[in-house]
Design an enzyme around this catalytic site. Sequence first.
Site, PDB file in Angstrom:
ATOM      1  N   LYS A 133       0.847  -1.203   0.000  1.00 18.07           N
ATOM      2  CA  LYS A 133       0.000   0.000   0.000  1.00 18.07           C
ATOM      3  C   LYS A 133       0.879   1.250   0.000  1.00 18.07           C
ATOM      4  CE  LYS A 133      -3.543   2.376   2.664  1.00 18.07           C
ATOM      5  NZ  LYS A 133      -4.503   2.330   3.768  1.00 18.07           N
ATOM      6  N   GLU A 139      10.676  -4.594   4.574  1.00 19.87           N
ATOM      7  CA  GLU A 139      10.805  -5.994   4.149  1.00 19.87           C
ATOM      8  C   GLU A 139      10.428  -6.147   2.672  1.00 19.87           C
ATOM      9  OE1 GLU A 139       9.186  -4.903   6.772  1.00 19.87           O
ATOM     10  OE2 GLU A 139       9.514  -6.177   8.533  1.00 19.87           O
ATOM     11  N   GLY A 193      -4.809  -1.745   4.969  1.00 23.43           N
ATOM     12  CA  GLY A 193      -4.003  -2.873   4.486  1.00 23.43           C
ATOM     13  C   GLY A 193      -4.635  -4.222   4.797  1.00 23.43           C
TER      14      GLY A 193
HETATM   15  O1  LIG Z   1       1.113  -2.793   2.218  1.00 18.18           O
HETATM   16  P1  LIG Z   1       2.218  -2.191   3.007  1.00 18.18           P
HETATM   17  O2  LIG Z   1       2.167  -0.677   2.974  1.00 18.18           O
HETATM   18  O3  LIG Z   1       3.557  -2.703   2.559  1.00 18.18           O
HETATM   19  O4  LIG Z   1       2.015  -2.587   4.519  1.00 18.18           O
HETATM   20  C1  LIG Z   1       2.139  -3.905   4.984  1.00 18.18           C
HETATM   21  C2  LIG Z   1       1.793  -3.985   6.462  1.00 18.18           C
HETATM   22  O5  LIG Z   1       2.708  -3.181   7.169  1.00 18.18           O
HETATM   23  C3  LIG Z   1       2.436  -2.626   8.431  1.00 18.18           C
HETATM   24  O6  LIG Z   1       3.343  -3.081   9.374  1.00 18.18           O
HETATM   25  C4  LIG Z   1       1.032  -2.639   8.943  1.00 18.18           C
HETATM   26  O7  LIG Z   1       0.998  -2.909  10.317  1.00 18.18           O
HETATM   27  C5  LIG Z   1       0.125  -3.593   8.234  1.00 18.18           C
HETATM   28  O8  LIG Z   1      -1.208  -3.202   8.483  1.00 18.18           O
HETATM   29  C6  LIG Z   1       0.364  -3.586   6.753  1.00 18.18           C
HETATM   30  O9  LIG Z   1      -0.559  -4.469   6.136  1.00 18.18           O
END
Ligand SMILES: O=P(O)(O)OC[C@H]1O[C@H](O)[C@H](O)[C@@H](O)[C@@H]1O
Length: 498
Positions: A133, A139, A193
């Site tokens: 997102k 990671e 997310g």
């Molecule tokens: O989709 P992204 O922005 O990479 O986020 C991936 C994840 O990261 C974070 O640590 C949040 O706690 C999650 O809610 C999220 O789904």
Amino acid sequence: MFNGEKINATEGRAVLHVATRAKRDQKIIVDGKDVVPDVWEVLDKIKDFSDKVRSGEWRGVTGKPIKNVVAVGIGGSFLGPLFVHTALRTELTAGAAAETRRLRFLANVDPIDVARALDQLDREETMVVIISKTFTTAETMLNARTLRTWLTKKLGEGAVAKHMVAVSTNVELVKAFGIDPQNIFGFWDWVGGRYSVCSAVGMLPLSLQYGFDIMEQFLLGANDIDNHFATAPFDSNLPVILGLLSVWNVSFLGYPCRAILPYCQALSKLAPHIQQVSMESNGKGVDINGKNLPFDSGEMDFGEPGTNGQHSFYQLIHQGRVVPCDFIGIVRSQQSVYLKGEIVSNHDELMCNFFAQADALAYGKSAVELRAESVPDHLIPHRSFTGNRPSLSIMLPELSAYQVGQILSLYEHRVAVQGFIWGLNSFDQWGVELGKVLASKVRQKMHETRTDNRKINSADAFNLSTQTMINRYLEGKDVMKYPEPRDVFPGDLLKPKE
Ligand SMILES: O=P(O)(O)OC[C@H]1O[C@H](O)[C@H](O)[C@@H](O)[C@@H]1O
């Protein structure tokens, strides 16, 4: 929520995952604008793109059709799609549509996960879908760079345009990464997310695997429960009833755990997905206005498919602590085995356990019954079951894409109901930030020490136990000073032939 109001107050956002599975003719307004046409613009693009890839019209840089997809993402950009993929793999229509295609997930930054995700994959036939997102998650970004190198090392820079696409709300960062803007599948900040599996986050990789038509059934199933939630009277409204039961168990009976126990192997990734949906949403210390909550909110979710769990942790559930259980059963299984000479089919056998467990928890077994069975007195306390342990059972007629969408929506709204009653914001997740900040500090220090060939010392300002642990880690490395980067992939080591 359904009116598009900014109920995620700490981030100033609407919460409209229901719009991601709205039917074309629905209207859902955010900031005075109907967002359903935007949702369908992306869905149409996914259909078009996945049709091209699946038919072989879209080819890799060396001219081969794409057979494999590696979906790179973590948290909400991983668990929901993994849950749906696992649920559909053995469903007959979906399985046939996937034919020889492979869908893999790469979530963990652990290089072991890289090796496992890439094992046996031919780069020329592989597409990498980067799902994030924010497009800043550490990671995912390192894994994205790793897979870009994996592709371009053998196929050249031109591979990025043909083998890498992205799902994100952050178009600028995706472009900066080098992915063609045409190959970006967008979504919006009003999709959280962990609530994003019905957006391009899930729909793109899953449509590549199963085809858009099957995945549209998944959206329709979720939409069905959305409508039910929005319109059914409370006394027959499933997410409301389930949410109330959870609040009753947690806040009134004082049972903070919940076991999610699907008697269906295809639902084996439901519990990990709901762990995030539930615990990241409702594990909060303050109410919506920032005041300390006068009670513990949230519930601790865990689970395994039945019957596996019965041979593992059910002991505690039957005689130890009280853990409210969700049993989920399916009437017509995705797969069928019935052997000559057996009195029931394999799926009947599974479901016999489903019915038995809820009864055992509810009614238990008394000393009187045990005595009637001539159990010796000294064993009676050990073999007694108190009963009166709460569980609920959900039974679905079958498990195809439609019902997978229904289950997803049922649990999402149940969690929202719990959050509304507890009076907290179920849609932010500030609690994940501190660890990320501290990891950045460790990363910087790790780089310095391994470049300067030195240990961590008190000037690096870690507490003593962390300093000691990091130094013990550094001592255990083959070389303290960084070797030259090698661009060697664990997969290469596993498969030297390629
Ligand atoms: O989709 P992204 O922005 O990479 O986020 C991936 C994840 O990261 C974070 O640590 C949040 O706690 C999650 O809610 C999220 O789904």
